[in-house]
Design a protein around this motif. Structure first.
Motif, PDB file in Angstrom:
ATOM      1  N   ASP A   1       6.609  -6.435 -36.004  1.00  0.00           N
ATOM      2  CA  ASP A   1       5.792  -6.056 -37.163  1.00  0.00           C
ATOM      3  C   ASP A   1       6.500  -4.979 -37.984  1.00  0.00           C
ATOM      4  OD1 ASP A   1       3.814  -7.807 -36.456  1.00  0.00           O
ATOM      5  OD2 ASP A   1       2.630  -6.312 -35.373  1.00  0.00           O
ATOM      6  N   ARG A   2       7.142  -4.073 -37.272  1.00  0.00           N
ATOM      7  CA  ARG A   2       7.868  -2.993 -37.926  1.00  0.00           C
ATOM      8  C   ARG A   2       8.947  -3.541 -38.865  1.00  0.00           C
ATOM      9  NH1 ARG A   2       9.411   2.220 -37.186  1.00  0.00           N
ATOM     10  NH2 ARG A   2      11.564   2.631 -37.778  1.00  0.00           N
ATOM     11  N   LYS A   3       9.663  -4.558 -38.354  1.00  0.00           N
ATOM     12  CA  LYS A   3      10.724  -5.178 -39.143  1.00  0.00           C
ATOM     13  C   LYS A   3      10.133  -5.831 -40.392  1.00  0.00           C
ATOM     14  CE  LYS A   3      14.325  -6.761 -36.490  1.00  0.00           C
ATOM     15  NZ  LYS A   3      14.757  -7.799 -35.530  1.00  0.00           N
ATOM     16  N   LEU A   4       9.011  -6.554 -40.199  1.00  0.00           N
ATOM     17  CA  LEU A   4       8.356  -7.223 -41.330  1.00  0.00           C
ATOM     18  C   LEU A   4       7.923  -6.205 -42.384  1.00  0.00           C
ATOM     19  CD1 LEU A   4       6.048  -9.896 -39.638  1.00  0.00           C
ATOM     20  CD2 LEU A   4       8.136 -10.284 -40.964  1.00  0.00           C
ATOM     21  N   ILE A   5       7.410  -5.064 -41.922  1.00  0.00           N
ATOM     22  CA  ILE A   5       6.917  -4.041 -42.856  1.00  0.00           C
ATOM     23  C   ILE A   5       8.095  -3.441 -43.635  1.00  0.00           C
ATOM     24  CG2 ILE A   5       5.864  -1.750 -43.011  1.00  0.00           C
ATOM     25  CD1 ILE A   5       4.135  -2.579 -40.540  1.00  0.00           C
TER      26      ILE A   5
END
Ligand SMILES: Cc1cc2nc3c(=O)[nH]c(=O)nc-3n(C[C@H](O)[C@H](O)[C@H](O)COP(=O)(O)OP(=O)(O)OC[C@H]3O[C@@H](n4cnc5c(N)ncnc54)[C@H](O)[C@@H]3O)c2cc1C
Ligand SMILES: *[C@@H]1O[C@H](CO)[C@@H](O)[C@H](O)[C@H]1NC(C)=O
Ligand SMILES: *[C@@H]1O[C@H](CO)[C@@H](O)[C@H](O)[C@H]1NC(C)=O
Ligand SMILES: *[C@@H]1O[C@H](CO)[C@@H](O)[C@H](O)[C@H]1NC(C)=O
Length: 336
Positions: free
Chosen positions: A256-260
């Motif tokens: 999720d961090r990467k997507l954000i």
């Protein structure tokens, strides 16, 4: 004298608390009971941007009325010397979507200066962000980050004589039976699921990253299903975000961090230069629709339910508090 207990010290609970205490003043004793307070409530994770989202099948009519109540409340607050303390900011916003007919701004009359992008403007935005938006709109509205608004409301409530108590209430039955409250107001958010089941309560998980990026003064929202958002608050900027239904994991996820980060970088390349402050996860109190209704108990007390505000608890808080007070006044006339 009416004795009113409000269960839940989140944004919905404290909006009701202030609204009710300031109406009755010394004609009512008002107590907020909660196991968590700011900075540990769901709202403390949110950027507090005004905007109805993820509120199930709640009618557009109710959403417009409630969210306008909050917009008016913030507008009034913004014009006072408490605006900074309460974290209320007036900001320009752009919302865009890659979904055909994905923008349904039925709330366009509530915000300031709403207009849709022309095709030419959409094309330019697509070029800037390397996107394929079908439509976009611009307007000016408020952010009111609960991490500042909640301490402000708490102080305002206590200074008008309100009482705040920290504890977990194990069941409504216990309160109805053992407490001195004539009226119990249920603002437990997702906590409402835990008591006797409310089957339609579910988490809508949201992960965000707060960064320091003091040059950012506008909100960018990609309203598409997998879209990102950038929302400035007073001291930090919130980068988002996810909305995973029925996911109760409160630990930040690396994927999720990467997507954000990648998604927000696409919206605003300079955002990578912001210093990271904190990564956070919150569980929005999802429900088929907001529950705002009154229920008499067998022993002559009243329960008012006010929970299930999904991704819009901040947006709806004050408008809902106005209705809660209305219900209270209408149903306790004989007691006063
Ligand atoms: C990442 C993220 C971003 C968001 N962004 C926005 C946004 O920009 N704008 C917006 O409008 N909304 C936003 N939201 C949604 C918003 O944060 C929520 O809808 C709102 O905080 C719900 O408020 P609440 O008071 O109903 O619940 P909560 O804040 O969850 O408060 C419930 C309170 O009840 C207490 N409680 C529960 N059960 C019990 C019990 N048995 N006994 C005692 N106390 C109990 C809890 O301790 C808690 O203090 C966002 C949410 C997330 C997660
Ligand atoms: C918030 O949570 C932290 C960590 O659990 C705790 O130390 C702190 O006392 C809590 N704050 C309030 C106001 O309850
Ligand atoms: C809040 O509402 C839920 C769902 O109806 C119920 O199960 C719970 O007992 C209520 N809690 C309080 C404190 O009113
Ligand atoms: C309260 O009563 C007034 C006057 O009868 C009515 O207009 C209003 O809709 C009622 N409000 C609620 C929330 O029941």
């Amino acid at each position: 004298m009416l004795n009113i207990g409000i269960i839940g010290g989140g944004i919905c609970g404290f909006s009701c608390a202030v609204k009710i205490k300031e109406h009755y003043r010394d004609k009512a004793k008002v107590t907020v009971i909660s196991d968590q307070f700011t900075p540990n409530t769901t709202g403390d994770i949110s950027a507090g941007l005004w905007g109805p989202i993820y509120c199930g099948d709640t009618s557009e009519r109710d959403i417009v009325r409630w969210s306008k109540g909050m917009h008016d409340f913030l507008h009034e607050l913004w014009l006072t010397d408490k605006a900074g303390e309460a974290g209320v900011c007036l900001v320009p916003c752009i919302r865009a979507t890659t979904d055909l007919n994905g923008l349904k701004p039925y709330w366009d009359d509530v915000v300031f200066g709403f207009s849709k992008f022309t095709q030419q403007e959409v094309d330019r935005l697509n070029k800037e962000q390397n996107k394929d938006y079908k439509e976009a709109c611009r307007f000016v509205t408020f952010t009111s980050e609960p991490m500042k608004l909640l301490p402000y409301l708490t102080k305002r409530f206590e200074s008008s004589g309100g009482i705040v108590t920290q504890r977990k209430v194990s069941s409504l039955a216990e309160l109805v039976k053992d407490s001195q409250f004539d009226v119990i107001i249920n603002c437990t958010g997702l906590g409402a699921k835990e008591f006797v089941p409310d089957d339609s309560m579910h988490a809508i998980r949201g992960q965000v990253i707060r960064v320091a990026a003091p040059w950012v003064y506008c909100v960018l929202l990609d309203d598409s299903d997998d879209g990102n958002y950038i929302i400035p608050n007073v001291d930090t900027v919130v980068l988002g975000g996810t909305h995973q239904v029925n996911d109760y994991n409160t630990t930040p996820d690396a994927g999720d961090r990467k997507l954000i980060l990648n998604g927000c970088r696409q919206l605003m390349p300079g955002i990578v230069c912001g210093r990271e402050i904190r990564e956070m996860v919150g569980l929005r109190p999802g429900r088929s629709s907001v529950r705002l209704e009154i229920e008499p108990t067998a022993n002559g007390k009243l329960v008012i339910h006010n929970y299930g505000h999904g991704g819009s608890g901040v947006t709806l808080a004050w408008g809902c508090a106005v209705d809660v007070l209305d219900l209270l006044v209408n149903n306790t006339k004989s007691k006063l």
